[in-house]
Design a protein around this motif. Structure first.
Motif, PDB file in Angstrom:
ATOM      1  N   MET A   1       0.834  -1.198   0.000  1.00  0.00           N
ATOM      2  CA  MET A   1       0.000   0.000   0.000  1.00  0.00           C
ATOM      3  C   MET A   1       0.877   1.260   0.000  1.00  0.00           C
ATOM      4  N   VAL A   2       0.490   2.239  -0.820  1.00  0.00           N
ATOM      5  CA  VAL A   2       1.228   3.500  -0.877  1.00  0.00           C
ATOM      6  C   VAL A   2       0.502   4.494   0.029  1.00  0.00           C
TER       7      VAL A   2
ATOM      8  N   GLY B   1      -7.785   6.147  -1.216  1.00  0.00           N
ATOM      9  CA  GLY B   1      -8.093   6.412  -2.621  1.00  0.00           C
ATOM     10  C   GLY B   1      -9.574   6.297  -2.895  1.00  0.00           C
TER      11      GLY B   1
ATOM     12  N   LYS C   1       4.475   4.076  -7.694  1.00  0.00           N
ATOM     13  CA  LYS C   1       3.298   4.050  -6.814  1.00  0.00           C
ATOM     14  C   LYS C   1       2.065   3.438  -7.472  1.00  0.00           C
TER      15      LYS C   1
ATOM     16  N   THR D   1      -7.406  -4.412   0.603  1.00  0.00           N
ATOM     17  CA  THR D   1      -6.876  -3.380   1.518  1.00  0.00           C
ATOM     18  C   THR D   1      -5.557  -2.820   0.979  1.00  0.00           C
ATOM     19  N   ASP D   2      -4.729  -3.699   0.430  1.00  0.00           N
ATOM     20  CA  ASP D   2      -3.443  -3.250  -0.124  1.00  0.00           C
ATOM     21  C   ASP D   2      -3.606  -2.334  -1.331  1.00  0.00           C
TER      22      ASP D   2
ATOM     23  N   SER E   1      -6.248  -0.072  -1.671  1.00  0.00           N
ATOM     24  CA  SER E   1      -7.232   0.998  -1.460  1.00  0.00           C
ATOM     25  C   SER E   1      -6.633   2.399  -1.310  1.00  0.00           C
ATOM     26  N   ASP E   2      -5.317   2.521  -1.422  1.00  0.00           N
ATOM     27  CA  ASP E   2      -4.686   3.843  -1.262  1.00  0.00           C
ATOM     28  C   ASP E   2      -4.939   4.721  -2.493  1.00  0.00           C
ATOM     29  N   PRO E   3      -4.529   6.005  -2.440  1.00  0.00           N
ATOM     30  CA  PRO E   3      -4.851   6.904  -3.562  1.00  0.00           C
ATOM     31  C   PRO E   3      -4.051   6.631  -4.846  1.00  0.00           C
ATOM     32  N   PHE E   4      -3.027   5.794  -4.797  1.00  0.00           N
ATOM     33  CA  PHE E   4      -2.178   5.594  -5.982  1.00  0.00           C
ATOM     34  C   PHE E   4      -2.358   4.254  -6.680  1.00  0.00           C
ATOM     35  N   SER E   5      -2.338   3.159  -5.929  1.00  0.00           N
ATOM     36  CA  SER E   5      -2.230   1.821  -6.527  1.00  0.00           C
ATOM     37  C   SER E   5      -3.251   1.546  -7.624  1.00  0.00           C
TER      38      SER E   5
ATOM     39  N   PHE F   1      -6.329   3.881  -7.885  1.00  0.00           N
ATOM     40  CA  PHE F   1      -7.099   5.087  -8.197  1.00  0.00           C
ATOM     41  C   PHE F   1      -6.353   6.106  -9.054  1.00  0.00           C
ATOM     42  N   ARG F   2      -5.100   5.833  -9.441  1.00  0.00           N
ATOM     43  CA  ARG F   2      -4.429   6.712 -10.391  1.00  0.00           C
ATOM     44  C   ARG F   2      -4.937   6.469 -11.807  1.00  0.00           C
TER      45      ARG F   2
ATOM     46  N   LEU G   1     -13.819  -2.870  -4.079  1.00  0.00           N
ATOM     47  CA  LEU G   1     -13.414  -1.982  -2.984  1.00  0.00           C
ATOM     48  C   LEU G   1     -14.637  -1.273  -2.404  1.00  0.00           C
TER      49      LEU G   1
END
Lengths: 115, 236
Positions: A1-2, A12, B166, B193-194, B196-200, B202-203, B231
């Protein structure tokens, strides 16, 4: 995860949903205003002031104002993390954007509640 | 046929340059771009490119052919030149460090692939023979498992150009969904979960360059949409 500490919701998915929901609010607000202007061809200052002095219109306008700030922050944050690779430049850009959005929000609320 | 090739040897050249070759296509036939590269190599033995299976299976010869990413071995010159058979411009896949000529450094691409844990994870006791799957569940993997990791899609994606460290990229996300959709995998929640961040994930801005260039006709944008939906279902 970033991980990132500057995006709107730390997730995100959250940012993605916020971007879409705020877009719906902004679209509704725009459609309403255009509809009002089309339906009132001989618009007077009194009618315009009358519209904005009503509580529901203040709530609607505030929702649109908050939406535009959130929408813009997600968008500008994305642009800054795409194109600005220098952390210092990116931080300054994000601070300037956040500053402008905060001023617009407070100024907008001040205008809305002065009607 | 005029063939213009990207040349760069970091030991000799201070900057990359394009070098032109006049290539006689034997019998004027409609050969594959890879065959043209072999003819260039005959003229200039110092020219470097990757190749292996020459039939679109290994994914070694991904390159930018007349502005569009593709596999040299399965791209006919008529298709690359839109029937004109006049000029070929060959460049390495965009956005990646060049090692030499058309050979790129794919470490970042593989790092992203590794990140999505591209293997089956199942914490239940192993059955005596094998983990069975219904034909319907197996069908869900069609259009996902066929990826050959040629990197044509990820290197056509601006989001991957800007954040290759990223953003997982279309290829990695297609594979991520391949394991999310697998009925035998028990780590779906952890995998989501891995991501769900703004980059992986959603970029992805959904511009579909990946779909446009995939030599295997796969659809990473659709897989990314499925990941987003999963998600949403998990986190709302």
């Amino acid at each position: 995860m970033v991980t990132s500490v500057t995006n709107l919701g730390r997730s995100g998915l959250y940012d993605w949903i916020v971007q879409r929901l705020t877009a719906v609010v902004l679209a509704l607000y725009t459609l309403f205003l255009v509809g009002f202007l089309v339906a009132t061809p001989d618009l007077t200052y009194g009618q315009w002031q009358g519209l904005f002095s009503q509580t529901w219109m203040k709530v609607f306008s505030l929702a649109a104002l908050i939406s535009i700030c959130a929408h813009a922050w997600v968008g500008m944050w994305t642009i800054s993390t795409d194109y600005l690779k220098n952390a210092g430049v990116r931080t300054v850009f994000q601070l300037v954007c956040a500053g402008f959005l905060f001023v617009y929000l407070v100024w907008g609320i001040d205008i809305l509640w002065s009607v | 046929m005029l063939v213009s090739v990207y040349r760069y040897n970091p030991e000799k050249d201070s900057a990359p340059y394009m070098q032109d070759y006049n290539i006689d296509i034997p019998g004027g036939k409609d050969v594959m771009v890879l065959d043209v590269l072999a003819l260039v190599k005959e003229q200039d033995t110092g020219f470097a490119y990757r190749r292996s299976c020459r039939e679109g299976v290994c994914g070694s010869d991904g390159m930018n052919i007349n502005g569009k990413n593709g596999l040299a071995c399965i791209t006919p010159i008529s298709e690359a030149t839109k029937g004109k058979m006049d000029k070929l411009v060959l460049r390495p896949l965009p956005g990646m460090p060049v090692i030499r000529d058309l050979v790129i450094d794919m470490s970042m691409f593989y790092k992203q692939y590794e990140r999505i844990k591209p293997y089956l994870q199942n914490d239940t006791p192993a059955p005596a023979i094998e983990r069975l799957q219904s034909p319907e569940d197996r069908e869900k993997l069609d259009g996902l498992y066929e990826c050959i990791l040629c990197a044509c899609c990820s290197t056509a994606c601006p989001s991957f150009w800007w954040n290759p460290d990223k953003f997982v990229g279309p290829s990695g996300l297609l594979q991520a969904y391949r394991f999310l959709a697998d009925s035998r995998d028990t780590t779906t929640a952890e995998r989501l979960t891995d991501l769900s961040d703004p980059f992986s994930v959603f970029r992805c801005r959904g511009i579909m360059n990946c779909v446009n260039v995939c030599p295997k006709g796969l659809n990473p944008t659709r897989a990314i949409g499925h990941i987003r939906n999963m998600l949403l279902n998990q986190q709302i």
